[in-house]
Design a protein around this motif. Structure first.
Motif, mmCIF file in Angstrom:
data_model
loop_
_atom_site.group_PDB
_atom_site.id
_atom_site.type_symbol
_atom_site.label_atom_id
_atom_site.label_comp_id
_atom_site.label_asym_id
_atom_site.label_seq_id
_atom_site.Cartn_x
_atom_site.Cartn_y
_atom_site.Cartn_z
ATOM 1 N N LEU A 42 0.915 -1.235 -0.107
ATOM 2 C CA LEU A 42 0.073 0.096 0.042
ATOM 3 C C LEU A 42 0.919 1.248 0.009
ATOM 4 C CD1 LEU A 42 -2.714 -0.883 2.324
ATOM 5 C CD2 LEU A 42 -2.849 -1.085 -0.087
ATOM 6 N N LYS A 43 2.081 1.242 0.568
ATOM 7 C CA LYS A 43 3.046 2.527 0.592
ATOM 8 C C LYS A 43 3.609 2.654 -0.880
ATOM 9 C CE LYS A 43 7.162 2.721 2.958
ATOM 10 N NZ LYS A 43 7.991 2.580 3.807
ATOM 11 N N ARG A 44 3.865 1.628 -1.433
ATOM 12 C CA ARG A 44 4.503 1.580 -2.720
ATOM 13 C C ARG A 44 3.686 1.862 -3.940
ATOM 14 N NH1 ARG A 44 8.775 -2.907 -2.900
ATOM 15 N NH2 ARG A 44 8.974 -2.448 -4.825
ATOM 16 N N HIS A 45 2.533 1.447 -3.648
ATOM 17 C CA HIS A 45 1.444 1.239 -4.942
ATOM 18 C C HIS A 45 0.105 1.960 -4.755
ATOM 19 C CE1 HIS A 45 4.142 -1.342 -7.154
ATOM 20 N NE2 HIS A 45 4.611 -1.863 -6.030
ATOM 21 N N ASN A 46 -0.319 3.017 -5.233
ATOM 22 C CA ASN A 46 -1.503 3.403 -5.123
ATOM 23 C C ASN A 46 -2.768 2.700 -6.021
ATOM 24 O OD1 ASN A 46 -3.956 4.956 -4.396
ATOM 25 N ND2 ASN A 46 -3.136 6.698 -5.676
ATOM 26 N N LEU A 47 -3.428 1.803 -5.336
ATOM 27 C CA LEU A 47 -4.048 0.772 -6.120
ATOM 28 C C LEU A 47 -5.474 1.421 -6.425
ATOM 29 C CD1 LEU A 47 -3.883 -2.206 -3.636
ATOM 30 C CD2 LEU A 47 -2.609 -1.624 -5.653
ATOM 31 N N VAL A 48 -5.880 2.497 -5.789
ATOM 32 C CA VAL A 48 -7.188 3.203 -6.204
ATOM 33 C C VAL A 48 -6.817 3.982 -7.330
ATOM 34 C CG1 VAL A 48 -8.993 5.205 -5.664
ATOM 35 C CG2 VAL A 48 -7.965 3.380 -3.862
ATOM 36 N N LYS A 97 -11.822 1.323 -4.221
ATOM 37 C CA LYS A 97 -11.717 1.276 -2.785
ATOM 38 C C LYS A 97 -10.760 -0.019 -2.579
ATOM 39 C CE LYS A 97 -14.402 0.757 1.524
ATOM 40 N NZ LYS A 97 -15.731 0.366 2.163
#
Length: 103
Positions: A42-48, A97
């Motif tokens: 989550l820190k390295r990839h903005n999944l949204v 989300k």
């Protein structure tokens, strides 16, 4: 202390590695690998905002999916016997989300 589980599990965190995530098979030695990668993911990839194709390229095929959801099992969550999960809500083939939990 409300943050105790995260503090006590700090030593178990590991860097997110896409190939390791995709090839993961839960076993006695690897039961928490995905769970331990979740924070770095989550820190390295903005999944949204990512497309479903981008998600599959990054994480591999989900363990289950529908038109509106992609679900990844994260293995043992280091909270007793709880297992973790990553749920992605999908709208128009884009992630809207991200939910990580355990239970």
């Amino acid at each position: 202390m409300a943050f105790e589980p995260e503090i006590s599990n700090w030593k178990n965190r590991r860097n997110f590695e896409s190939l390791e995530w995709k090839k993961w098979v839960e076993s006695e030695n690897t039961m928490s690998v995905r769970w331990d990668m979740r924070n770095d993911l989550l820190k390295r990839h903005n999944l949204v905002g990512m497309s479903t194709k981008e998600i599959i390229f990054l994480l591999g095929e989900p363990d289950s999916k529908s038109k509106f959801n992609m679900h990844y099992n994260l293995g043992m969550a280091r909270f007793g016997i709880d297992t973790g999960y990553l749920d992605l809500t999908i709208k128009e083939n884009k992630v809207t989300k991200v939910n990580i939990g355990h239970g």
